[in-house]
Design an enzyme around this catalytic site. Structure first.
Site, PDB file in Angstrom:
ATOM      1  N   PHE A  33       0.827  -1.209   0.000  1.00 41.68           N
ATOM      2  CA  PHE A  33       0.000   0.000   0.000  1.00 41.68           C
ATOM      3  C   PHE A  33       0.863   1.262   0.000  1.00 41.68           C
ATOM      4  CE2 PHE A  33      -1.955   3.380   2.489  1.00 41.68           C
ATOM      5  CZ  PHE A  33      -3.190   3.542   1.875  1.00 41.68           C
ATOM      6  N   ASP A  34       1.872   1.306   0.867  1.00 37.61           N
ATOM      7  CA  ASP A  34       2.738   2.488   0.966  1.00 37.61           C
ATOM      8  C   ASP A  34       3.420   2.800  -0.352  1.00 37.61           C
ATOM      9  OD1 ASP A  34       2.411   1.066   3.502  1.00 37.61           O
ATOM     10  OD2 ASP A  34       3.693   2.614   4.344  1.00 37.61           O
ATOM     11  N   THR A  35       4.016   1.759  -0.937  1.00 35.96           N
ATOM     12  CA  THR A  35       4.745   1.945  -2.185  1.00 35.96           C
ATOM     13  C   THR A  35       3.825   2.443  -3.287  1.00 35.96           C
ATOM     14  OG1 THR A  35       6.314   0.192  -1.605  1.00 35.96           O
ATOM     15  CG2 THR A  35       6.165   0.807  -3.927  1.00 35.96           C
TER      16      THR A  35
END
Length: 412
Positions: free
Chosen positions: A200-202
């Site tokens: 999700f972060d990436t």
């Protein structure tokens, strides 16, 4: 810092009692670490954060007593809330809380608090002021102090190198569990993020960069949690699958990044006499041109051993022109998807015809001057003619071939 400078695209003003910052702590079976984490975070924010805040415990499908601990904390500590999601996934938990939060700035940190809390105010300050759109803590930035084993250090650096090589990511640390985003940016960016787990972060950061948003990086002091239960192998495989999926999505043009850039992106600073995006396009076009010229010369030299100069020039120029148009379409002018690709190639062939006339004309002129010129002279003439043809090619690609799509491109 002033809340009056916080950029917002919402028609309605924020509620007076709404928090400025909502810090989400995503948890799964963290009945032991949750209470000390939240108490420490609450004490720090109460003592050092100058604005109204909320701490939201995002329990994603815990099977132990994490939900009970979260409930006790919400009853005892003011400004602490909790939500329980029936499905696992850190990304799912963050997306749910951020989407439903009424705070102006949204952040999250891992429950182990590996990152020193002293970096929290520097993390969110550029978002509160409106200077930046997202902010990340970085363990790989200059000035960071990190304590962790060689294995995790190698994996982290390797992953970020892969992101740079495949997705052209410019941020230094995608995996540090210490990030923040402005709510107005999250409102438009989160619907495009598909991953519900660790990728999700990436995905969020890559899409933000592609949309021209400003990402602020904060060097952090970070101490590895020896009790971390993250499955490195399965997480790495999920990340690699996420990279492939994101590459396909970006390549197909199905993500409306052009629209997002128009809404939120930061346009290049205006320079008198220089059209917007021209500098970046010139640099990318020059790089593609150098590669095309080298490929042309190699192909020409190979063909010249079997055919006449005119035929060698024709074939070498035709092959490299088709490849050049395709690469410039994607790299220089940032056109995504297959819409209009055949039309662009047809127009590119017309531009190729002009380049052919210039290079063939130079060969004809050289042949008229000398019936058997040295090979070095022949190549030198072709290089000069190609430079002129390249300048003409860039102008025609910019003002004619890709003119109609420029509004939906992603300028540098």
């Amino acid at each position: 810092m002033s809340l009056e400078t916080l950029a917002s695209h919402d028609a309605d003003p924020p509620r007076i009692d709404a928090p400025v910052l909502d810090v989400v702590v995503p948890v799964y079976n963290e009945e032991i670490d949750l209470e000390p984490c939240v108490r420490r975070l609450h004490a720090y924010l109460s003592a050092h954060f100058p604005y109204r805040f909320r701490i939201t415990i995002a329990d994603n499908a815990s099977t132990d007593s994490t939900a009970d601990v979260a409930k006790w904390l919400t009853e005892e500590l003011p400004g602490v809330a909790s939500v329980h999601l029936p499905e696992k996934g850190r990304g799912r938990a963050l997306k749910y809380v951020w989407t439903n939060s009424d705070a102006a700035v949204l952040a999250y940190m891992d429950v182990d608090l590996s990152t020193d809390l002293g970096a929290l105010l520097p993390l969110v300050a550029p978002l509160i002021s409106g200077h930046s759109d997202l902010a990340i803590g970085s363990r790989l930035a200059r000035g960071s102090r990190v304590v962790r084993g060689a294995k995790r250090e190698f994996i982290s650096r390797s992953y970020n190198l892969i992101l740079r090589g495949t997705l052209s990511a410019r941020f230094s640390d995608a995996q540090c569990g210490f990030k923040a985003i402005r709510a107005d940016v999250a409102e438009r960016l989160l619907p495009m993020v598909e991953d519900t787990g660790w990728f999700f972060d990436t995905e969020l950061l890559v899409l933000a960069e592609k949309a021209g948003l400003r990402i602020h990086e904060v060097p952090v002091d970070w101490v590895d949690d020896p009790d971390s239960r993250v499955d490195i192998v399965s997480t790495a495989m999920a990340d690699l699958k996420g990279i492939v999926r994101l590459l396909r999505a970006l390549g197909s043009g199905r993500l409306p990044l052009g629209t997002l850039r128009e809404q939120l992106g930061r346009n290049p600073l205006p320079v008198a006499g220089v059209p917007a995006g021209l500098t970046g396009q010139l640099l990318r076009f020059a790089a593609v041109g150098v590669a095309s010229t080298l490929a042309y010369l190699i192909l020409y030299a190979v063909l010249r051993t079997a055919v006449s100069p005119q035929w060698a020039n024709l074939v070498a120029l035709l092959v490299t022109a088709i490849a050049n148009t395709a690469v410039n379409r994607r790299v220089t002018f940032r056109v995504r998807g297959n819409h209009g690709a055949w039309r662009h190639q047809a127009q590119g062939l017309i531009v190729f015809g002009i380049g052919l006339a210039l290079t063939s004309g130079s060969l004809a002129l050289l042949d008229a001057i000398s019936t058997s010129p040295p090979k070095k002279v022949e190549l030198a003439v072709l290089v000069l003619a190609n430079l002129l043809a390249t300048a003409v090619r860039f102008l025609m690609l910019r003002i004619w071939v890709f003119r109609s799509r420029r509004g939906s491109q992603t300028p540098a």
